[in-house]
Motif scaffolding. Structure first.
Motif, short mmCIF file in Angstrom:
data_model
loop_
_atom_site.label_atom_id
_atom_site.label_comp_id
_atom_site.label_asym_id
_atom_site.label_seq_id
_atom_site.Cartn_x
_atom_site.Cartn_y
_atom_site.Cartn_z
N ALA A 1 2.28 1.30 1.87
CA ALA A 1 0.96 0.67 2.07
C ALA A 1 0.61 -0.24 0.89
O ALA A 1 0.07 -1.34 1.09
CB ALA A 1 -0.10 1.76 2.24
N ASP A 2 0.93 0.18 -0.32
CA ASP A 2 0.63 -0.64 -1.50
C ASP A 2 1.58 -1.83 -1.62
O ASP A 2 1.17 -2.92 -2.04
CB ASP A 2 0.69 0.22 -2.77
N LEU A 3 2.84 -1.62 -1.23
CA LEU A 3 3.80 -2.73 -1.26
C LEU A 3 3.43 -3.81 -0.25
O LEU A 3 3.70 -5.00 -0.46
CB LEU A 3 5.20 -2.21 -0.96
N LYS A 4 2.80 -3.41 0.82
CA LYS A 4 2.42 -4.37 1.86
C LYS A 4 1.48 -5.45 1.32
O LYS A 4 1.49 -6.58 1.82
CB LYS A 4 1.79 -3.64 3.04
N ALA A 5 0.71 -5.11 0.29
CA ALA A 5 -0.17 -6.12 -0.29
C ALA A 5 0.63 -7.28 -0.90
O ALA A 5 0.19 -8.43 -0.85
CB ALA A 5 -1.06 -5.47 -1.35
N ILE A 6 1.79 -6.98 -1.46
CA ILE A 6 2.66 -8.03 -2.01
C ILE A 6 3.22 -8.87 -0.86
O ILE A 6 3.28 -10.10 -0.95
CB ILE A 6 3.78 -7.41 -2.85
N ALA A 7 3.64 -8.20 0.21
CA ALA A 7 4.13 -8.94 1.37
C ALA A 7 3.05 -9.86 1.93
O ALA A 7 3.31 -11.03 2.26
CB ALA A 7 4.61 -7.96 2.44
N ASP A 8 1.82 -9.34 2.03
CA ASP A 8 0.71 -10.14 2.55
C ASP A 8 0.47 -11.37 1.70
O ASP A 8 0.15 -12.46 2.22
CB ASP A 8 -0.56 -9.29 2.60
N LYS A 9 0.61 -11.22 0.40
CA LYS A 9 0.40 -12.34 -0.51
C LYS A 9 1.35 -13.49 -0.21
O LYS A 9 1.00 -14.67 -0.37
CB LYS A 9 0.58 -11.86 -1.95
N HIS A 10 2.56 -13.14 0.24
CA HIS A 10 3.55 -14.16 0.58
C HIS A 10 3.49 -14.55 2.06
O HIS A 10 4.29 -15.39 2.50
CB HIS A 10 4.96 -13.65 0.25
N GLY A 11 2.57 -13.94 2.80
CA GLY A 11 2.50 -14.21 4.23
C GLY A 11 3.68 -13.65 5.00
O GLY A 11 4.09 -14.20 6.02
N LYS A 12 4.23 -12.53 4.51
CA LYS A 12 5.41 -11.93 5.12
C LYS A 12 5.11 -10.51 5.58
O LYS A 12 4.14 -9.89 5.17
CB LYS A 12 6.57 -11.90 4.11
N SER A 13 6.01 -9.99 6.41
CA SER A 13 5.89 -8.60 6.86
C SER A 13 6.44 -7.66 5.79
O SER A 13 7.19 -8.08 4.89
CB SER A 13 6.67 -8.40 8.16
N MET A 14 6.11 -6.38 5.89
CA MET A 14 6.67 -5.38 4.99
C MET A 14 8.18 -5.33 5.13
O MET A 14 8.92 -5.23 4.14
CB MET A 14 6.05 -4.01 5.29
N ILE B 1 4.23 0.03 -8.69
CA ILE B 1 3.80 0.78 -7.50
C ILE B 1 4.69 1.99 -7.28
O ILE B 1 4.21 3.11 -7.04
CB ILE B 1 3.81 -0.14 -6.26
N LEU B 2 5.99 1.81 -7.40
CA LEU B 2 6.92 2.91 -7.17
C LEU B 2 6.71 4.02 -8.20
O LEU B 2 6.71 5.21 -7.86
CB LEU B 2 8.36 2.40 -7.23
N THR B 3 6.53 3.63 -9.46
CA THR B 3 6.32 4.62 -10.52
C THR B 3 5.03 5.39 -10.30
O THR B 3 4.97 6.61 -10.51
CB THR B 3 6.29 3.92 -11.89
N ARG B 4 3.99 4.69 -9.87
CA ARG B 4 2.67 5.32 -9.69
C ARG B 4 2.62 6.22 -8.45
O ARG B 4 2.09 7.34 -8.50
CB ARG B 4 1.61 4.23 -9.58
N ASP B 5 3.17 5.75 -7.34
CA ASP B 5 2.97 6.44 -6.06
C ASP B 5 3.97 7.56 -5.79
O ASP B 5 3.64 8.54 -5.12
CB ASP B 5 3.04 5.43 -4.91
N ILE B 6 5.19 7.39 -6.29
CA ILE B 6 6.23 8.36 -5.93
C ILE B 6 6.53 9.23 -7.16
O ILE B 6 7.28 8.84 -8.05
CB ILE B 6 7.51 7.65 -5.43
N THR B 7 5.92 10.39 -7.19
CA THR B 7 6.05 11.27 -8.36
C THR B 7 7.28 12.16 -8.26
O THR B 7 7.70 12.76 -9.25
CB THR B 7 4.81 12.16 -8.51
N ASP B 8 7.87 12.25 -7.07
CA ASP B 8 9.02 13.14 -6.87
C ASP B 8 10.09 12.42 -6.05
O ASP B 8 10.40 12.78 -4.91
CB ASP B 8 8.56 14.41 -6.14
N PRO B 9 10.69 11.36 -6.62
CA PRO B 9 11.66 10.57 -5.86
C PRO B 9 12.94 11.36 -5.57
O PRO B 9 13.30 12.28 -6.30
CB PRO B 9 11.94 9.37 -6.77
#
Length: 327
Positions: A246-259, A307-315
């Motif tokens: 969900a947070d990565l999608k904001a970067i995709a949106d910035k480029h006008g692209k899909s996730m 985003i990955l460091t913040r959201d995924i605490t148990d990769p």
């Protein structure tokens, strides 16, 4: 389709940066086969300019290769056909087996199923700890000499194992798991590939659908779906990974692209990579063009890492997929 292409050592035809991955077309571990849609998917991939098709005998225990062989009749010269060797099975149980005698049997079976007289890229699917790597490499080099194979690759090999292989036979490519969530190869395999001019065929670039942008928390996995055993799809990790998407999608949106396009583009921007886009229905490869002809900048890459460091605490990695050695 874009003009983004890569040269694979030993092959005359340049390769598209996106390949069609066909594990799901085999049916096993993906809810069963759907041959009509599989054939339409292959046709659509060709229409989109994808000219690399990657398969393996173990995908559906020969079924994926058979479907591809039928679908490519009259079109074989349009594609780089990549398949694998070195896995065996008994009573539906898969195990590693790269003995020379097994290789001799497998290549003939693959050629028959694929309805071709040669394989463009032949890859050892997993290292076999019970067979010396030099024996495997020598058997594969003979297939090149015999004209049955054009170029050699390995999959799921470490740099040390690739060094052993390359003492006997040249390598053109390596195929590891690689996506935004599974980045272990950045420590060793990716630098090794860059240094030794190997093409990286990145499998799982959408992380079993997690990075498609279409998965929701209430998704259920039934039957033999391999995601039932993937730790990423079990709580509490599943929520963590969905939050990251969900947070990565904001970067995709910035480029006008899909996730989905962001996930593929990230892989393509990491090195001499080809992304294996897995699909079993034509609509699942819609959006290929959306992943091409643009780039993520340095600020994007830093934001993705944060985003990955913040959201995924148990990769967790893709270790659950590794088949056992033979008994």
């Amino acid at each position: 389709m874009t003009a983004e292409m890569l040269s694979i050592p030993g092959l005359a035809k340049p390769a598209s940066r996106i390949a069609l991955g066909t594990w799901a077309i085999g049916g096993a571990m993906w809810g069963g086969p759907d041959d009509e849609n599989a054939a339409r998917t292959i046709d659509k991939a060709l229409d989109l300019g994808i000219n690399v098709i990657d398969t393996a005998p173990v995908y559906g225990f020969g079924h994926s290769e058979d479907v591809i062989g039928r679908a490519l009749e009259g079109k074989r010269d349009r594609v780089i056909l990549a398949t694998k060797v070195g896995l065996n099975w008994q009573d539906g149980k898969v195990f590693r087996d790269s003995r020379p005698e097994r290789i001799k049997q497998e290549v003939e079976d693959s050629l028959r199923r694929l309805r071709t007289d040669h394989i463009d890229l032949y890859q050892v699917h997993w290292p076999d700890p019970k067979t010396p790597i030099e024996e495997t490499a020598r058997a594969l080099e003979q297939l090149v000499t015999d004209g049955k194979v054009r170029a050699l690759g390995v999959s799921n090999f470490s740099p040390a194992q690739m060094d052993e292989f390359r003492k006997v036979a040249p390598l053109a490519a390596v195929q590891p798991p690689y996506n935004l969530f599974e980045r272990e190869i950045e420590k060793d395999v990716l630098p090794y590939a860059i240094q030794n001019k190997l093409v990286v065929l990145a499998y799982g670039p959408l992380c079993r659908g997690l990075l498609s942008g279409r998965m929701t928390a209430d998704r259920k996995f039934e039957g033999d779906d391999l995601r039932k055993t993937d730790p990423k799809f079990k709580e509490p990790r599943f929520d963590q990974y969905l939050k990251a998407v969900a947070d990565l999608k904001a970067i995709a949106d910035k480029h006008g692209k899909s996730m989905l396009a962001l996930a593929i583009r990230w892989v393509l921007d990491r090195g001499p990579t080809i992304a294996l886009w897995g699909a079993r229905k034509p609509e699942q490869i819609s959006g290929v063009d959306d992943a091409l002809d643009w780039k993520l900048n340095e600020a994007d890459m830093k934001e993705i890492d944060a985003i990955l460091t913040r959201d995924i605490t148990d990769p967790v990695g893709p270790e659950f997929m590794a088949p056992p050695a033979r008994a």
